[in-house]
Design an enzyme around this catalytic site. Sequence first.
Site, short mmCIF file in Angstrom:
data_model
loop_
_atom_site.label_atom_id
_atom_site.label_comp_id
_atom_site.label_asym_id
_atom_site.label_seq_id
_atom_site.Cartn_x
_atom_site.Cartn_y
_atom_site.Cartn_z
CG ASN A 11 -0.37 -0.18 2.54
OD1 ASN A 11 0.65 -0.83 2.68
ND2 ASN A 11 -0.97 0.41 3.55
CD GLU B 297 -1.45 4.83 4.57
OE1 GLU B 297 -0.84 5.63 5.32
OE2 GLU B 297 -2.20 3.93 5.00
CB CYS C 224 -5.47 -0.94 -1.92
SG CYS C 224 -6.90 -0.10 -1.23
CD GLU D 224 -5.65 -5.52 -1.58
OE1 GLU D 224 -5.03 -4.44 -1.38
OE2 GLU D 224 -6.48 -5.98 -0.79
CB CYS E 98 -11.29 -1.89 -0.25
SG CYS E 98 -10.56 -1.25 -1.76
CB CYS F 12 -8.83 -3.98 -4.28
SG CYS F 12 -7.67 -2.68 -3.83
ZN LIG Z 1 -8.37 -1.86 -1.84
#
Ligand SMILES: [Zn+2]
Length: 163
Positions: A62, A64, A73, A75, A112, A115
């Site tokens: 990830n 940020e 993310c 993924e 999430c 993703c």
């Molecule tokens: Zn995600």
Amino acid sequence: MTNHEIKIAFEEYDNLHELNSSDQHLCLESVKALKNSHSPYSKFRVGVAMLLQSGKIIYASNQENVAYPSGLCAERVALFYWGANHPDDPIVTMAITAQTDEFELIKPVTSCGSCLQVLAEYEKKQNQQINIILYCQQGPIWKIKGIQNQLPFLFFEDRLITQ
Ligand SMILES: [Zn+2]
């Protein structure tokens, strides 16, 4: 009125040693991917190791940003890298793990919705099911075969595809 019911299926393993050797290896590789997580805000690191049919492994984590919505993310970092660089080498399995010093993770961390939608797109594009392994380092491990077992109501409209 008609009632409908959708069932999803996944496998649960008590520990890493119950997995086959390829899946075990991929889980351990996902832990290595955690080191490049850029997560100073959430302090929640996510690592991905994604095995392609050729045997190549793509690593992602990830990323940020101080402008929160600009982050991404792990993924999708993996999937978009794959789409940009290896679209002809099908994705076989994606192992995902998470780590934080803030609290104990005792269950697998699931992806999430955004993703999952991206995963659905590429699964359809490569016309081959993608296995997902959610590797909890202090708890059970879940293995999920194909996007239909994670996002049965995924958005896909065939008429939007121009031939
Ligand atoms: Zn995600």
